[in-house]
Write a protein that holds these residues in place. Structure first.
Motif, short mmCIF file in Angstrom:
data_model
loop_
_atom_site.label_atom_id
_atom_site.label_comp_id
_atom_site.label_asym_id
_atom_site.label_seq_id
_atom_site.Cartn_x
_atom_site.Cartn_y
_atom_site.Cartn_z
N GLU A 106 -9.72 -28.61 -61.96
CA GLU A 106 -11.16 -28.40 -62.03
C GLU A 106 -11.71 -27.57 -60.86
OE1 GLU A 106 -12.81 -32.26 -62.45
OE2 GLU A 106 -12.18 -32.49 -64.56
N PRO A 107 -11.26 -27.81 -59.62
CA PRO A 107 -11.79 -26.99 -58.51
C PRO A 107 -11.44 -25.52 -58.66
CG PRO A 107 -10.80 -29.01 -57.67
CD PRO A 107 -10.43 -28.92 -59.12
N LEU A 108 -10.28 -25.22 -59.25
CA LEU A 108 -9.91 -23.82 -59.47
C LEU A 108 -10.75 -23.21 -60.58
CD1 LEU A 108 -6.00 -23.97 -59.23
CD2 LEU A 108 -7.65 -23.26 -57.48
N ALA A 109 -10.99 -23.97 -61.63
CA ALA A 109 -11.80 -23.46 -62.74
C ALA A 109 -13.21 -23.09 -62.28
CB ALA A 109 -11.87 -24.50 -63.86
N ALA A 110 -13.71 -23.81 -61.30
CA ALA A 110 -15.05 -23.54 -60.79
C ALA A 110 -15.12 -22.18 -60.08
CB ALA A 110 -15.47 -24.65 -59.83
N LEU A 111 -13.97 -21.66 -59.63
CA LEU A 111 -13.93 -20.39 -58.92
C LEU A 111 -13.57 -19.22 -59.84
CD1 LEU A 111 -11.93 -21.57 -55.77
CD2 LEU A 111 -14.41 -21.26 -55.95
N ALA A 112 -13.28 -19.50 -61.09
CA ALA A 112 -12.72 -18.49 -61.98
C ALA A 112 -13.76 -17.46 -62.43
CB ALA A 112 -12.13 -19.16 -63.22
N VAL A 113 -13.29 -16.23 -62.54
CA VAL A 113 -14.08 -15.13 -63.09
C VAL A 113 -13.21 -14.42 -64.13
CG1 VAL A 113 -15.19 -12.91 -62.60
CG2 VAL A 113 -15.40 -14.79 -60.97
N SER B 163 -5.30 -25.33 -68.06
CA SER B 163 -4.57 -26.52 -68.50
C SER B 163 -3.43 -26.19 -69.46
CB SER B 163 -5.53 -27.52 -69.17
OG SER B 163 -6.06 -26.99 -70.38
N HIS B 164 -3.52 -25.04 -70.15
CA HIS B 164 -2.47 -24.63 -71.09
C HIS B 164 -1.51 -23.61 -70.49
CE1 HIS B 164 -5.24 -26.50 -74.01
NE2 HIS B 164 -4.17 -26.66 -74.76
N ALA B 165 -1.75 -23.18 -69.26
CA ALA B 165 -0.89 -22.18 -68.64
C ALA B 165 0.43 -22.81 -68.20
CB ALA B 165 -1.60 -21.56 -67.43
N PRO B 166 1.57 -22.20 -68.54
CA PRO B 166 2.87 -22.76 -68.13
C PRO B 166 3.00 -22.97 -66.63
CG PRO B 166 3.19 -21.07 -69.80
CD PRO B 166 1.73 -21.03 -69.42
N VAL B 167 2.33 -22.14 -65.82
CA VAL B 167 2.45 -22.28 -64.37
C VAL B 167 1.90 -23.60 -63.88
CG1 VAL B 167 0.24 -21.14 -63.86
CG2 VAL B 167 2.09 -21.09 -62.17
N PHE B 168 0.99 -24.22 -64.62
CA PHE B 168 0.42 -25.50 -64.22
C PHE B 168 0.83 -26.63 -65.16
CE2 PHE B 168 -2.97 -22.53 -62.49
CZ PHE B 168 -2.52 -22.64 -61.18
N GLN B 169 1.92 -26.43 -65.88
CA GLN B 169 2.39 -27.42 -66.84
C GLN B 169 2.67 -28.74 -66.14
OE1 GLN B 169 5.66 -26.05 -69.21
NE2 GLN B 169 6.20 -28.08 -69.94
N GLY B 170 2.09 -29.82 -66.64
CA GLY B 170 2.30 -31.14 -66.05
C GLY B 170 1.24 -31.56 -65.06
N ALA B 171 0.36 -30.63 -64.66
CA ALA B 171 -0.70 -30.97 -63.72
C ALA B 171 -1.84 -31.71 -64.43
CB ALA B 171 -1.22 -29.72 -63.04
N GLU B 172 -2.56 -32.52 -63.69
CA GLU B 172 -3.70 -33.24 -64.24
C GLU B 172 -4.93 -32.32 -64.31
OE1 GLU B 172 -3.67 -36.25 -65.44
OE2 GLU B 172 -1.58 -36.67 -64.90
N LEU C 82 -8.10 -13.97 -66.41
CA LEU C 82 -8.84 -14.88 -65.55
C LEU C 82 -8.43 -14.58 -64.11
CD1 LEU C 82 -9.45 -18.65 -66.00
CD2 LEU C 82 -8.30 -17.87 -63.94
N CYS C 83 -9.41 -14.46 -63.23
CA CYS C 83 -9.16 -14.10 -61.83
C CYS C 83 -9.55 -15.25 -60.91
CB CYS C 83 -9.98 -12.86 -61.44
SG CYS C 83 -9.83 -11.47 -62.59
N LEU C 84 -8.64 -15.58 -59.99
CA LEU C 84 -8.87 -16.65 -59.02
C LEU C 84 -8.56 -16.14 -57.62
CD1 LEU C 84 -7.02 -19.55 -60.89
CD2 LEU C 84 -9.49 -19.43 -60.51
N PRO C 85 -9.34 -16.54 -56.61
CA PRO C 85 -9.03 -16.14 -55.23
C PRO C 85 -7.66 -16.69 -54.82
CG PRO C 85 -11.23 -17.09 -55.40
CD PRO C 85 -10.54 -17.38 -56.69
N ALA C 86 -6.78 -15.81 -54.34
CA ALA C 86 -5.42 -16.23 -54.03
C ALA C 86 -5.38 -17.28 -52.92
CB ALA C 86 -4.59 -15.02 -53.63
N ASP C 87 -6.23 -17.13 -51.91
CA ASP C 87 -6.20 -18.10 -50.81
C ASP C 87 -6.62 -19.49 -51.28
OD1 ASP C 87 -8.81 -17.35 -51.27
OD2 ASP C 87 -9.34 -17.06 -49.15
N ALA C 88 -7.58 -19.56 -52.20
CA ALA C 88 -8.02 -20.85 -52.74
C ALA C 88 -6.93 -21.49 -53.59
CB ALA C 88 -9.29 -20.67 -53.56
N VAL C 89 -6.21 -20.66 -54.35
CA VAL C 89 -5.12 -21.18 -55.18
C VAL C 89 -4.01 -21.73 -54.29
CG1 VAL C 89 -3.33 -20.59 -56.85
CG2 VAL C 89 -5.64 -19.66 -57.12
#
Length: 226
Positions: free
Chosen positions: A24-31, A10-19, A109-116
């Motif tokens: 939340e679905p991305l956070a659930a996949l985070a490692v 939520s604080h990352a500039p790449v997602f600035q302005g997103a709800e 923080l690592c996220l699956p690229a295809d899911a992102v």
């Protein structure tokens, strides 16, 4: 862990302005992954299957010159910044550069690229945020190239110090800083010493604190007169 991931996203500039609900679905996949100084996150040519976001510490992104004898630092990413993120939005892409941790510990923080990709492409607010972010980064990269070509070392070093002036900053080694600024370690050491003697910065055990922001700003702009 999910709560930490949601906060970071939520604080990352790449997602600035997103709800928050969009993230939340991305956070659930985070490692989270922890790196030691000098440990590689990935190397040039590796398959891009993960999106990396710095949580703490810093990551240097660089390319090797032909023959592998010299390195060109493209950028250094700190907390909340994406690491070489453009490639992650291309299917079956290869890393265009290498990334290595500058501090111990550095956490990403690592996220699956295809899911992102799937989430961003299907969520207008996320798509707008990512497009705006990449547009800003392109402008920053062009400014960096212009600075390397047209400005003097003092200007480039002053600009770097100002970018990290919010709080005491642990400097990279002179070799790493030289690669970032497009010069050689000896000149970096000499210029840091000059800034120290002029009382523009306080420097102790590679930790630097800006003392005279006004003068550094003047130097960064190439204004040496009054």
């Amino acid at each position: 862990m999910r709560g930490r991931a949601e906060l970071l996203l939520s604080h990352a500039p790449v997602f600035q302005g997103a709800e928050a609900a969009d993230l939340e679905p991305l956070a659930a996949l985070a490692v989270f992954r922890t790196l030691a100084r000098g440990e590689h996150l990935f190397r040039e040519g590796d398959a891009v299957d993960t999106v990396y976001l710095v949580s703490s510490g810093s990551v240097r992104v660089y390319r090797l010159a032909r023959g592998g004898t010299r390195e060109l630092t493209l950028h250094v990413e700190g907390p909340r910044q994406l690491v070489a993120g453009v490639a992650a939005f291309q299917s079956r892409a290869e890393a265009p550069a290498s990334a290595v941790a500058l501090q111990t510990p550095t956490e990403v923080l690592c996220l699956p690229a295809d899911a992102v990709r799937e989430r961003v492409y299907g969520t207008p607010a996320l798509a707008r945020a990512v497009i705006a972010y990449f547009a800003r980064r392109q402008a920053e990269l062009l400014a960096r190239v212009e600075g390397l070509v047209f400005s003097e070392l003092g200007e480039r070093l002053a600009g770097y110090l100002l970018e990290h002036a919010a709080e005491p900053h642990l400097l990279p080694t002179n070799s790493e800083l030289a690669a970032l600024l497009g010069t050689v370690p000896e000149l970096v050491s000499r210029k840091l010493g000059e800034f120290y003697r002029l009382n523009l910065i306080h420097l102790e055990r590679r930790r630097v604190r800006v003392l005279d922001r006004v003068e550094l700003t003047r130097l960064a702009r190439g204004n040496r007169e009054g």
